[in-house]
Design a protein around this motif. Structure first.
Motif, PDB file in Angstrom:
ATOM      1  N   VAL A   1      52.094  40.862  38.289  1.00 30.39           N
ATOM      2  CA  VAL A   1      52.828  40.419  39.479  1.00 30.39           C
ATOM      3  C   VAL A   1      52.145  39.232  40.140  1.00 30.39           C
ATOM      4  CG1 VAL A   1      53.489  41.127  41.820  1.00 30.39           C
ATOM      5  CG2 VAL A   1      53.924  42.654  39.893  1.00 30.39           C
ATOM      6  N   ARG A   2      50.842  39.083  39.949  1.00 28.19           N
ATOM      7  CA  ARG A   2      50.112  37.992  40.597  1.00 28.19           C
ATOM      8  C   ARG A   2      49.495  37.006  39.614  1.00 28.19           C
ATOM      9  NH1 ARG A   2      46.709  41.513  44.128  1.00 28.19           N
ATOM     10  NH2 ARG A   2      48.456  42.867  43.735  1.00 28.19           N
ATOM     11  N   ALA A   3      49.690  37.214  38.318  1.00 28.00           N
ATOM     12  CA  ALA A   3      49.039  36.387  37.293  1.00 28.00           C
ATOM     13  C   ALA A   3      49.726  35.026  37.151  1.00 28.00           C
ATOM     14  CB  ALA A   3      49.064  37.116  35.956  1.00 28.00           C
ATOM     15  N   PRO A   4      49.042  34.023  36.566  1.00 29.50           N
ATOM     16  CA  PRO A   4      49.705  32.751  36.249  1.00 29.50           C
ATOM     17  C   PRO A   4      50.898  32.997  35.328  1.00 29.50           C
ATOM     18  CG  PRO A   4      47.321  32.586  35.984  1.00 29.50           C
ATOM     19  CD  PRO A   4      47.617  34.032  36.205  1.00 29.50           C
TER      20      PRO A   4
ATOM     21  N   ILE B   1      39.543  45.804  39.494  1.00 36.37           N
ATOM     22  CA  ILE B   1      39.656  45.742  38.042  1.00 36.37           C
ATOM     23  C   ILE B   1      40.793  44.806  37.666  1.00 36.37           C
ATOM     24  CG2 ILE B   1      40.205  47.057  35.961  1.00 36.37           C
ATOM     25  CD1 ILE B   1      38.907  49.480  37.273  1.00 36.37           C
ATOM     26  N   LYS B   2      40.502  43.848  36.799  1.00 43.28           N
ATOM     27  CA  LYS B   2      41.524  42.959  36.269  1.00 43.28           C
ATOM     28  C   LYS B   2      41.793  43.340  34.815  1.00 43.28           C
ATOM     29  CE  LYS B   2      41.924  38.889  37.838  1.00 43.28           C
ATOM     30  NZ  LYS B   2      41.816  37.436  38.082  1.00 43.28           N
ATOM     31  N   ILE B   3      42.917  42.871  34.280  1.00 42.78           N
ATOM     32  CA  ILE B   3      43.344  43.259  32.938  1.00 42.78           C
ATOM     33  C   ILE B   3      43.466  42.033  32.043  1.00 42.78           C
ATOM     34  CG2 ILE B   3      45.179  44.357  31.589  1.00 42.78           C
ATOM     35  CD1 ILE B   3      43.674  46.296  33.353  1.00 42.78           C
TER      36      ILE B   3
ATOM     37  N   LEU C   1      47.940  49.296  36.391  1.00 44.31           N
ATOM     38  CA  LEU C   1      46.980  48.200  36.558  1.00 44.31           C
ATOM     39  C   LEU C   1      47.504  46.906  35.938  1.00 44.31           C
ATOM     40  CD1 LEU C   1      43.581  50.000  35.814  1.00 44.31           C
ATOM     41  CD2 LEU C   1      44.322  49.068  38.009  1.00 44.31           C
ATOM     42  N   ALA C   2      48.106  47.013  34.752  1.00 47.93           N
ATOM     43  CA  ALA C   2      48.627  45.820  34.076  1.00 47.93           C
ATOM     44  C   ALA C   2      49.811  45.238  34.849  1.00 47.93           C
ATOM     45  CB  ALA C   2      49.039  46.172  32.649  1.00 47.93           C
TER      46      ALA C   2
ATOM     47  N   VAL D   1      40.142  46.156  27.598  1.00 52.79           N
ATOM     48  CA  VAL D   1      41.084  45.289  28.318  1.00 52.79           C
ATOM     49  C   VAL D   1      40.811  45.244  29.820  1.00 52.79           C
ATOM     50  CG1 VAL D   1      42.910  45.557  26.602  1.00 52.79           C
ATOM     51  CG2 VAL D   1      42.824  47.129  28.554  1.00 52.79           C
ATOM     52  N   LYS D   2      39.942  46.122  30.317  1.00 48.13           N
ATOM     53  CA  LYS D   2      39.608  46.113  31.741  1.00 48.13           C
ATOM     54  C   LYS D   2      38.408  45.213  32.012  1.00 48.13           C
ATOM     55  CE  LYS D   2      41.262  50.807  32.758  1.00 48.13           C
ATOM     56  NZ  LYS D   2      40.840  52.175  33.147  1.00 48.13           N
ATOM     57  N   VAL D   3      38.501  44.419  33.068  1.00 47.51           N
ATOM     58  CA  VAL D   3      37.414  43.529  33.478  1.00 47.51           C
ATOM     59  C   VAL D   3      37.152  43.745  34.964  1.00 47.51           C
ATOM     60  CG1 VAL D   3      36.604  41.156  33.625  1.00 47.51           C
ATOM     61  CG2 VAL D   3      38.160  41.820  31.782  1.00 47.51           C
TER      62      VAL D   3
END
Length: 273
Positions: free
Chosen positions: A154-157, A125-127, A148-149, A115-117
């Motif tokens: 908090v900033r995701a679409p 690291i993005k999730i 991390l998630a 799940v980490k990118v």
């Protein structure tokens, strides 16, 4: 076992693959090496020892509560000759439940890797699937992944806030995520307003009004409070207000310096928050 007609043999773990029959809740039989089972899971080891003492002879069969999909996924982590299947978000909850039950840490490590990118541009690291990952990580006590998630959410679409049907969540956590997103949106919108004020102090009023129509940007920030929103809407707001005008020299360069300084501030905040 009852009549063979009542059972299905696993194709991956066929009849002669191992010396122990594991029977799933939906009556699929997995033949599995007893040594791997006891070596890779302390819980299975204890179960096998207890069953052996009770039967007073060689153990041939063990019935489990997991269904065949979950058991097939789990056994691949217990067998060093097999490769784990890619994480399926429709079945991962059951897999993680079984991994916790049988204390198979390798499953959690693999899931976290999947799940980490790594974002190479920003070196962060993005999730993937941040909402579901957040609740699963929180439920299973994976504190670092939970943080991390949450940061991603908090900033995701806003489309990332939706979950598949049947997935039970704590509504208090959902409310908290929404509040954090709102606070972040307000903070970023406040930065836009401060930027406009600074521009107004450096450039003529007409140039500022012509180049800083930021309402579409503000509406987009409410949906996705991140730097990505600024980049996608860069034509709306990032031009120097005096660009192409006949104002006295220095206005255009001053505006560009102001914008670059403001951009650095946003990116620093993006990294720290």
């Amino acid at each position: 076992m009852s009549s063979p007609i009542d059972y299905t043999q696993s194709a991956e773990f066929s009849e002669n693959y191992g010396d122990l029959r594991l029977v799933s809740s939906d009556r699929v039989v997995f033949s599995f090496p007893l040594f791997f089972l006891s070596h890779m899971s302390p819980v299975f080891k204890e179960m096998l020892e207890t069953a052996r003492e009770q039967s007073r002879g060689p153990l041939k069969e063990l019935r489990l509560t997991e269904d065949s999909t979950t058991l097939d996924q789990l056994l691949r982590f217990l067998d060093p000759t097999k490769k784990p299947l890619p994480i399926d978000m429709n079945t991962v909850e059951g897999l993680l439940e079984s991994a916790q039950k049988y204390q198979v840490e390798r499953v959690f490590e693999y899931w976290e890797e999947q799940v980490k990118v790594q974002d190479e541009d920003r070196k962060v690291i993005k999730i993937r699937y941040p909402m579901m990952t957040f609740f699963l990580a929180s439920h299973f006590g994976r504190d670092n992944l939970t943080k991390l998630a949450e940061r991603e959410l908090v900033r995701a679409p806003d489309k990332e806030l939706y979950l598949s049907k049947g997935f039970i969540v704590d509504h208090r956590e959902v409310i908290r995520i929404i509040q954090l997103r709102q606070e972040r949106s307000e903070r970023l919108i406040g930065r836009i307003r401060r930027y406009q004020i600074n521009l107004y102090s450096q450039c003529c009023r007409e140039a500022v009004l012509m180049k800083t129509n930021t309402l579409p940007l503000i509406l987009q920030l409410i949906k996705e409070p991140s730097w990505n929103t600024f980049e996608r809407n860069i034509d709306i707001w990032s031009s120097c207000p005096s660009q192409g005008s006949t104002h006295k020299s220095g206005h255009q360069e001053g505006s560009r310096i102001l914008f670059n300084s403001w951009k650095r501030g946003i990116l620093v905040e993006e990294e720290l928050s």
